[in-house]
Design an enzyme around this catalytic site. Structure first.
Site, PDB file in Angstrom:
ATOM      1  CG  ASN A 241      20.099  47.246  80.859  1.00 31.83           C
ATOM      2  OD1 ASN A 241      19.860  47.575  82.475  1.00 31.83           O
ATOM      3  ND2 ASN A 241      20.275  45.884  80.181  1.00 31.83           N
TER       4      ASN A 241
ATOM      5  CB  ILE B 187      14.733  58.832  76.347  1.00 31.86           C
ATOM      6  CG1 ILE B 187      15.274  57.136  75.439  1.00 31.86           C
ATOM      7  CG2 ILE B 187      15.796  59.284  76.114  1.00 31.86           C
ATOM      8  CD1 ILE B 187      14.467  57.663  73.799  1.00 31.86           C
ATOM      9  CG  ASP B 188      15.300  52.856  76.035  1.00 36.42           C
ATOM     10  OD1 ASP B 188      14.570  53.902  75.566  1.00 36.42           O
ATOM     11  OD2 ASP B 188      16.028  53.074  76.143  1.00 36.42           O
TER      12      ASP B 188
ATOM     13  NE  ARG C   5      -2.548  60.182  53.631  1.00 36.97           N
ATOM     14  CZ  ARG C   5      -2.334  61.218  53.084  1.00 36.97           C
ATOM     15  NH1 ARG C   5      -1.526  62.436  53.904  1.00 36.97           N
ATOM     16  NH2 ARG C   5      -1.633  61.779  52.148  1.00 36.97           N
TER      17      ARG C   5
END
Ligand code: F6P
Length: 357
Positions: free
Chosen positions: A112, A135-136, A171
């Site tokens: 970007n 990667i986004d 958990r």
């Protein structure tokens, strides 16, 4: 002679080398009078005229190699117009390097921020062509960026591994996935890994809804809960704060990252043991997955075609599986967010995933 400058800028990702290889192979298959100037560490190399002369041989054998053979760095767009510590005008310096080397074009691989600078250079009269790296997967004007699928594979693998250990313990497990502004990697890895709760920056969460989802799982006899949380996930309350107030709050709270903040809240609300896993930069590391190798090769080859056609001022993007030339003016400064109303969100909810709302 065709003189091509090339640089990789911003955070790295898988398939940067594969994309550059695609560009160079594509051009060299049509022309043998090509000079390649590889600028080192992103725009820095262009500003300070730091480059290596490369040949097509330098791009052989790098299809599967992670990282970038040119190195990269972050050069924030907002700093581009601010002179460096020696008073150097960075924009003028980049133009000077380009003209001094008599370049015919500049190939820029980035995300970007990189696209804002690429657009500015294009407006300043340079022949710029870009490739969508991150990667986004948050770049406007392309359905897919290279790096994304590889990162999803790694984040999914992390969730898969947590799953097997989770079956042994009662958990709550929190896996923090990269993505400060957008949640594409978290969404896809969360669905692929069968996470129970998926928290995205685009969908501010309610901690009571999360606690309720965990308690309901426990009451139904499920031993564990896995939460996939994006780095930039935010609570409903925090989303109402101004940028300034949020920054102040975060500085005061001093959590190392969102997973730690969430862990504390979940522990308080559910009284369950919580564990945190942060795969971090492993998500950008290693060899590109086959999908990214194919995508980056196609994008690179399409960039080569555009260069040979003499068409610049555009990013090569993907639309309906076709490589397209998207004007930089349409791409720069816009993010592609996950739409909270998108079908994938509804489908994920139908299969039992909670988005914390
Ligand atoms: O933009 C890609 C990205 O990996 C984001 O997902 C992440 O938030 C950021 O970069 C990390 O940046 P850095 O490498 O500067 O720590």
């Amino acid at each position: 002679m065709l003189r091509i400058g090339m640089l990789t800028s911003g955070g790295d990702c898988q398939a940067l080398n594969a994309a550059m290889r695609g560009v160079v192979k594509g051009i060299c298959s049509k022309r043998d009078d090509v000079e390649i100037y590889g600028f080192q560490e992103g725009y820095k190399g262009l500003i300070y005229s730091n480059f290596k002369m490369l040949t097509s041989r330098d791009f052989s054998g790098i299809l599967t190699v992670g990282g970038t053979i040119l190195g990269t760095s972050r050069q924030p767009f907002k700093m581009m117009r601010i002179p460096d510590e020696h008073g150097l005008d960075k924009v003028e310096a980049m133009k000077h390097t380009y003209h001094k080397l008599n370049l015919d074009c500049l190939v820029v691989l980035g995300g970007n921020g990189t696209h804002k600078s690429a657009h500015m250079l294009s407006e300043e009269g340079l022949n710029v062509i870009t490739l969508p790296k991150t990667i986004d997967n948050d770049l406007w004007g392309t359905e897919m960026t290279f790096g994304f699928q590889s990162a999803v594979d790694i984040a999914t693998d992390t969730i898969d591994r947590i799953h097997t250990t989770a079956t042994s313990h009662s958990r709550v497990f929190i896996v923090e996935v990269m993505g400060h502004k957008v949640g594409w990697v978290t969404l896809h890895a969360g669905v692929a890994g069968g996470a129970d709760i998926v928290l995205l920056p685009e969908i501010p969460y309610d901690i009571d809804v999360i606690a309720d989802a965990i308690n309901r799982r426990k009451a139904a006899g499920k031993k564990f809960t896995i939460i996939a949380v994006a780095e930039g996930a935010i609570s409903k309350q925090d989303a109402k704060l101004s940028k300034k107030d949020l920054k102040k709050k975060k500085e005061k709270e001093k959590y190392p990252s969102v997973a730690y903040e969430l862990a504390e809240k979940v522990q308080k609300k559910t009284d369950q043991e919580v564990r945190i896993t942060v795969p971090g930069h492993t998500q950008r590391g290693g060899s590109p997955c086959p999908y990214d190798r194919v995508l980056s090769t196609r994008l690179g080859a399409a960039a080569a075609e555009a260069i040979l056609d003499g068409e610049f001022g555009c990013m090569i993007g993907v639309k309906k599986n076709e490589m397209v030339r998207v004007p930089l003016s349409e791409v720069a400064g816009k993010l592609k967010y996950v739409d909270p109303k998108a079908p994938i969100i509804k489908e994920a909810e139908l299969t039992g995933i909670s988005f914390g709302v």
